[in-house]
Scaffold this active site. Structure first.
Site, mmCIF file in Angstrom:
data_model
loop_
_atom_site.group_PDB
_atom_site.id
_atom_site.type_symbol
_atom_site.label_atom_id
_atom_site.label_comp_id
_atom_site.label_asym_id
_atom_site.label_seq_id
_atom_site.Cartn_x
_atom_site.Cartn_y
_atom_site.Cartn_z
ATOM 1 N N ASP A 89 23.056 125.277 -79.256
ATOM 2 C CA ASP A 89 24.211 124.492 -78.828
ATOM 3 C C ASP A 89 25.420 125.416 -78.752
ATOM 4 O O ASP A 89 25.824 126.002 -79.742
ATOM 5 C CB ASP A 89 24.454 123.371 -79.855
ATOM 6 C CG ASP A 89 25.282 122.251 -79.267
ATOM 7 O OD1 ASP A 89 26.071 122.523 -78.345
ATOM 8 O OD2 ASP A 89 25.143 121.104 -79.738
ATOM 9 N N GLU B 216 23.130 123.229 -73.875
ATOM 10 C CA GLU B 216 22.184 122.888 -74.930
ATOM 11 C C GLU B 216 20.755 123.040 -74.445
ATOM 12 O O GLU B 216 20.455 122.723 -73.295
ATOM 13 C CB GLU B 216 22.367 121.411 -75.283
ATOM 14 C CG GLU B 216 22.910 121.148 -76.651
ATOM 15 C CD GLU B 216 22.900 119.675 -76.928
ATOM 16 O OE1 GLU B 216 21.850 119.165 -77.324
ATOM 17 O OE2 GLU B 216 23.939 119.042 -76.709
#
Length: 511
Positions: free
Chosen positions: A11, A106
């Site tokens: 992330d 992500e």
DNA sequence: TCTGGGGTCCTTAACCGT
DNA sequence: TCTGACGGTTAAGGACCC
């Protein structure tokens, strides 16, 4: 049998805002808010500095401005983010063929499948090297979660933020999850969270204690079963590399509610065109046309129509969308319109011809039938509408066009322009300079728009590698000033080695 | 100055055919 | 022929995610 923690979730930290800070040296360490800047805009990403003021994503931009009046407010530049994202994803794919992107910032990676790690120690080493690699290639920080399943890896990366790494040791997951809020589980949003809270369930441990049957009763079959399994830390979903799109859609929220039916029809046509443009670009055709209308009171309607076969013909989609609109009452005003296509099929040239023909034939047949049956059926069609005195108040300027997110600056311009009945004879075109736009000045070089108004535009002259730059103000129509394309975050000089071969650069600058 | 844009998946209901 | 169970498809709405 417990899985080794070799599922990785990556992330990027405050991605859009971090990219902007990297691109604009004067913003480093400052509150940066990226999102819609219009009266109805919302925050897409806030930098950590801005979060300290209480600003967070999905918050109306107006509210963010109240909380953080001195922040830098910028429109998103998706082309740039995509370019940076591509660099990151390439790093991930170097580790394993099993990379599942969830968004620009992500992704999941199955390290074991790629032979990049087989146990906790190996996973840690690989992940730390990856983070250093990403920093070298993009200048940005990433947080990484490692665990034996996707769900846990995601929980881990959440806990690792910002700029960290967290590994969940196999066997510890239930105890780790138990005290956490149910809201940390993917799939538990505001509605389910509130639902559970009313039943006295606020933690994951309580969720597990409730039992599967109870959860199914409360939240439905699919959700209940999934919830119960997650509460136990069970998740055997594989990392899947390619997932094909299921639908394509475009939508616009207008700065001011639309009342004029003619204008509304026009917008729907425009959206249909844009949607087909995307559809074609993605190499698809589709069978179901969906019209979305959000009314003045935020209530949302959708209407859909399924064709006999897939199409990517703009005329077919436009007509379907127009038909769907006729069945919707828009009195009171419309704040958003959208057009989508689902039931996607791979596009092939032959299909298209056959399709267009079939469609035309079907329409002709339908018309004939309707004519034959004339008078019959539906009395409900409000083709009167006229009563509303549409002509009376001439839909004051308003326009939307807050410089549609991804579009290259300037390309837009014409869009809103209109006084209601503008007969398409373009008005003298004024250049728009939304905050954040990349520009180049004949004399001062590359910079970005810090703000504009009353005929002036303020530009800060700096670029990714440079020290914070100076600000200058120009007339909006200054001929020496033009929009330009974003510069790469890591310059040719210091970045090329990192860009070409996947070799890990040395500097860690680990913070 | 309340609430974006692009998606996915699930649920429910109606309808059709077997 | 009527009725019922069941599955598939379509339509509409909602929750959720980033």
């Amino acid at each position: 049998m417990r899985a080794a923690p070799t599922i990785l979730h990556l992330d990027m930290d405050a991605f859009y805002a971090s990219v902007e800070q990297a691109a604009k040296p004067s913003l480093r360490g400052k509150a940066v808010i990226v999102g819609g800047l219009g009266p109805r805009g919302v925050v897409a990403t806030a930098s950590y500095e801005a979060r300290r003021f209480g600003v967070h994503s999905a918050m109306p931009t107006a509210q963010a401005r109240r909380l953080c009046p001195n922040g830098a407010y910028l429109i998103p530049r998706f082309t740039l983010y995509r370019a940076v994202s591509d660099l990151v994803m390439a790093r991930l794919r170097a580790l394993s063929p099993l990379v599942e992107p969830l968004s620009l910032d992500e992704a999941f990676v199955d390290l074991e499948a790629g032979g990049a790690a087989f146990d906790a120690a190996g996973a840690r080493v690989t992940a730390e090297r990856l983070r250093a690699d990403i920093r070298a290639a993009t200048g940005l920080s990433a947080s990484v979660g490692l665990a034996g399943s996707k769900m846990l890896a995601k929980v881990a990366s959440e806990g690792a933020k910002p700029d960290g790494l967290l590994l969940i040791e196999p066997g510890t997951e239930r105890d780790l999850l138990a005290p956490m809020s149910v809201r940390t589980l993917p799939g538990v949003g505001p509605a389910t969270g509130e639902h559970l809270r009313r039943a006295g369930i606020t933690t994951v441990g309580e969720l597990a204690d409730a039992g599967e049957d109870e959860l199914v009763r409360m939240t439905g079959r699919a959700h209940g079963v999934a919830l119960y399994r997650m509460a136990l830390g069970l998740d055997d979903r594989p990392v899947v590399a390619e997932r094909d799109a299921k639908s394509v859609s475009v939508e616009d929220t207008f700065d001011v509610d639309l009342h004029d039916r003619v204008r509304i029809r026009g917008e729907v046509q425009r959206l249909a065109e844009r949607c087909v443009g995307r559809l074609r670009a993605s190499g698809h055709s589709g069978r179901t046309i969906v019209l979305k209308v959000r009314r003045y009171d935020f209530s949302t309607l959708t209407r859909s129509e399924t064709l006999r076969g897939p199409t990517d013909d703009p005329a077919v989609v436009r007509e379907a969308a127009a038909r769907l609109l006729e069945g919707i009452d828009t009195t009171g005003g419309v704040r958003l319109l959208g057009v989508g296509v689902s039931g996607l099929a791979d596009y092939t040239q032959e299909d298209l011809f056959a399709q267009a023909e079939a469609e035309a034939a079907a329409r002709a047949a339908a018309r004939a039938e309707a004519e034959a049956a004339a008078g019959g059926r539906d009395s409900g069609v409000p083709d009167s509408a006229a009563g509303a005195g549409a002509g009376a108040r001439g839909e004051d300027g308003g326009d939307g066009a807050d410089g549609g997110a991804g579009a290259p600056v300037g390309a837009q311009a014409a869009a809103g322009a209109g006084v209601a009945d503008a007969p398409v004879g373009d008005p003298p075109q004024e250049r728009r300079w939304p905050a954040g736009t990349d520009v180049r000045h004949e004399e001062y070089g590359p910079g970005w728009v810090q703000g504009s108004g009353v005929g002036r535009v303020t530009v800060r002259f700096e670029q990714p590698g440079s020290p914070p730059g100076r600000v200058r103000t120009f007339r909006m129509d200054d001929p020496d000033l033009e929009p330009s394309v974003p510069l790469p975050l890591v310059g040719e000089r210091d970045g090329e080695h990192a860009e070409r071969d996947g070799e890990h650069a040395k500097e860690g600058t680990a913070g």
